[in-house]
Scaffold this motif. Structure first.
Motif, PDB file in Angstrom:
ATOM      1  N   SER A  62      -5.718 -16.891 -40.098  1.00 26.37           N
ATOM      2  CA  SER A  62      -4.585 -16.542 -40.772  1.00 26.37           C
ATOM      3  C   SER A  62      -4.087 -16.396 -39.535  1.00 26.37           C
ATOM      4  O   SER A  62      -4.666 -14.783 -38.791  1.00 26.37           O
ATOM      5  N   LEU A  63      -2.888 -16.131 -39.079  1.00 24.91           N
ATOM      6  CA  LEU A  63      -2.374 -15.511 -37.776  1.00 24.91           C
ATOM      7  C   LEU A  63      -2.883 -13.742 -38.031  1.00 24.91           C
ATOM      8  O   LEU A  63      -3.170 -12.710 -37.104  1.00 24.91           O
ATOM      9  N   ASP A  64      -2.599 -13.099 -39.247  1.00 22.66           N
ATOM     10  CA  ASP A  64      -2.727 -11.814 -39.516  1.00 22.66           C
ATOM     11  C   ASP A  64      -3.749 -11.023 -39.676  1.00 22.66           C
ATOM     12  O   ASP A  64      -4.190 -10.394 -38.822  1.00 22.66           O
ATOM     13  N   GLU A  65      -4.898 -12.286 -39.753  1.00 19.23           N
ATOM     14  CA  GLU A  65      -6.014 -12.029 -39.691  1.00 19.23           C
ATOM     15  C   GLU A  65      -7.435 -11.913 -38.333  1.00 19.23           C
ATOM     16  O   GLU A  65      -8.114 -11.224 -37.644  1.00 19.23           O
ATOM     17  N   ILE A  66      -6.781 -13.393 -37.706  1.00 14.53           N
ATOM     18  CA  ILE A  66      -7.364 -13.045 -36.365  1.00 14.53           C
ATOM     19  C   ILE A  66      -6.280 -11.918 -35.497  1.00 14.53           C
ATOM     20  O   ILE A  66      -6.769 -11.176 -35.037  1.00 14.53           O
ATOM     21  N   HIS A  67      -5.362 -11.245 -35.472  1.00 15.23           N
ATOM     22  CA  HIS A  67      -4.033  -9.996 -35.531  1.00 15.23           C
ATOM     23  C   HIS A  67      -5.196  -8.508 -35.917  1.00 15.23           C
ATOM     24  O   HIS A  67      -5.832  -7.804 -34.681  1.00 15.23           O
ATOM     25  N   LYS A  68      -6.048  -9.083 -36.858  1.00 13.84           N
ATOM     26  CA  LYS A  68      -6.634  -7.985 -37.169  1.00 13.84           C
ATOM     27  C   LYS A  68      -8.477  -7.709 -36.500  1.00 13.84           C
ATOM     28  O   LYS A  68      -8.830  -7.148 -35.735  1.00 13.84           O
ATOM     29  N   LEU A  69      -8.925  -9.260 -36.354  1.00 22.21           N
ATOM     30  CA  LEU A  69      -9.999  -9.385 -35.148  1.00 22.21           C
ATOM     31  C   LEU A  69      -9.729  -8.666 -33.790  1.00 22.21           C
ATOM     32  O   LEU A  69     -10.835  -8.188 -33.745  1.00 22.21           O
ATOM     33  N   LEU A  70      -8.600  -9.885 -33.266  1.00 18.00           N
ATOM     34  CA  LEU A  70      -8.339  -9.504 -32.265  1.00 18.00           C
ATOM     35  C   LEU A  70      -8.237  -7.193 -31.458  1.00 18.00           C
ATOM     36  O   LEU A  70      -8.624  -7.117 -30.622  1.00 18.00           O
ATOM     37  N   GLY A  71      -8.484  -6.577 -33.225  1.00 16.07           N
ATOM     38  CA  GLY A  71      -8.391  -5.077 -33.058  1.00 16.07           C
ATOM     39  C   GLY A  71      -9.652  -4.993 -31.853  1.00 16.07           C
ATOM     40  O   GLY A  71      -9.227  -3.300 -31.884  1.00 16.07           O
ATOM     41  N   VAL A  72     -10.550  -5.898 -32.546  1.00 15.44           N
ATOM     42  CA  VAL A  72     -11.825  -4.962 -31.915  1.00 15.44           C
ATOM     43  C   VAL A  72     -12.254  -5.322 -30.442  1.00 15.44           C
ATOM     44  O   VAL A  72     -12.347  -4.479 -29.941  1.00 15.44           O
ATOM     45  N   VAL A  73     -11.540  -6.556 -30.217  1.00 15.87           N
ATOM     46  CA  VAL A  73     -11.243  -6.647 -28.757  1.00 15.87           C
ATOM     47  C   VAL A  73     -10.275  -5.791 -27.681  1.00 15.87           C
ATOM     48  O   VAL A  73     -10.957  -5.668 -26.754  1.00 15.87           O
ATOM     49  N   ASP A  74      -9.253  -5.408 -28.988  1.00 17.07           N
ATOM     50  CA  ASP A  74      -8.474  -4.771 -28.104  1.00 17.07           C
ATOM     51  C   ASP A  74      -9.025  -3.226 -27.362  1.00 17.07           C
ATOM     52  O   ASP A  74      -7.779  -2.073 -27.290  1.00 17.07           O
ATOM     53  N   LYS A  75      -9.854  -2.812 -28.361  1.00 20.31           N
ATOM     54  CA  LYS A  75     -10.349  -1.487 -29.298  1.00 20.31           C
ATOM     55  C   LYS A  75      -8.927  -0.682 -29.687  1.00 20.31           C
ATOM     56  O   LYS A  75      -8.980   0.283 -29.947  1.00 20.31           O
ATOM     57  N   ASP A  77      -8.191   1.129 -33.053  1.00 17.88           N
ATOM     58  CA  ASP A  77      -8.274   1.848 -33.798  1.00 17.88           C
ATOM     59  C   ASP A  77      -7.617   1.735 -35.358  1.00 17.88           C
ATOM     60  O   ASP A  77      -7.918   2.010 -36.016  1.00 17.88           O
ATOM     61  N   VAL A  78      -6.521   1.580 -35.121  1.00 22.15           N
ATOM     62  CA  VAL A  78      -5.441   0.926 -35.974  1.00 22.15           C
ATOM     63  C   VAL A  78      -6.308   0.060 -36.812  1.00 22.15           C
ATOM     64  O   VAL A  78      -6.253  -0.218 -38.143  1.00 22.15           O
ATOM     65  N   ARG A  79      -6.261  -1.007 -35.925  1.00 21.98           N
ATOM     66  CA  ARG A  79      -6.574  -3.130 -36.657  1.00 21.98           C
ATOM     67  C   ARG A  79      -7.791  -2.564 -36.850  1.00 21.98           C
ATOM     68  O   ARG A  79      -8.592  -3.509 -37.839  1.00 21.98           O
ATOM     69  N   CYS A  80      -8.363  -1.916 -36.870  1.00 29.08           N
ATOM     70  CA  CYS A  80     -10.269  -1.425 -37.032  1.00 29.08           C
ATOM     71  C   CYS A  80     -10.427  -0.723 -37.683  1.00 29.08           C
ATOM     72  O   CYS A  80     -11.693  -0.951 -38.765  1.00 29.08           O
TER      73      CYS A  80
END
Length: 133
Positions: A62-75, A77-80
């Motif tokens: 889902s887009l929400d799941e992708i957004h969370k995973l992109l938190g790693v790429v974007d560094k 901390d909240v999404r990670c």
């Protein structure tokens, strides 16, 4: 710097311009630089990111799941936060899908082997098997 207007980015990524705008609103891709005329100008990183998002969607994320995973790429901390638990859960979910797809694959192979070469639809063992099982 190589730059692409929104229509060019959409064409390169095989998506609609509205999809690009939607991804911006959902913070899936960064807000692009705007030139003097006000046009959005995207870079090569945007191409990679949009293609990644589309591929992940094709794989069932889902887009929400992708957004969370992109938190790693974007560094980010909240999404990670709780990433380990999320990844462990998603791994189990994917394993279940793989097992389900393998069962379906075996069923299809079996049905294909039962299919008569004459393709007589009135005596199709595929339909008979599906109805019985």
């Amino acid at each position: 710097m190589v730059g692409y207007q929104i229509s060019e980015l959409a064409n390169l990524c095989d998506v609609n311009k509205e999809t690009i705008r939607y991804y911006e609103r959902k913070d899936l891709i960064p807000v692009p630089f705007r030139n003097e005329s006000g046009y959005r100008i995207y870079n090569d990183h945007s191409i990679k990111r949009v293609k990644f998002i589309k591929r992940m969607q094709e794989l069932g994320f889902s887009l929400d799941e992708i957004h969370k995973l992109l938190g790693v790429v974007d560094k980010d901390d909240v999404r990670c936060q709780d990433m380990y638990e999320y990844v462990a859960f998603k791994e189990k979910e994917i394993e279940k899908k793989i097992n389900d797809l393998a069962r379906i694959q075996h069923l299809l192979i079996d049905l294909k082997e039962r299919c008569p070469s004459t393709k007589d639809l009135h005596e199709c063992p595929i339909i008979e098997t599906l109805i019985v099982e």
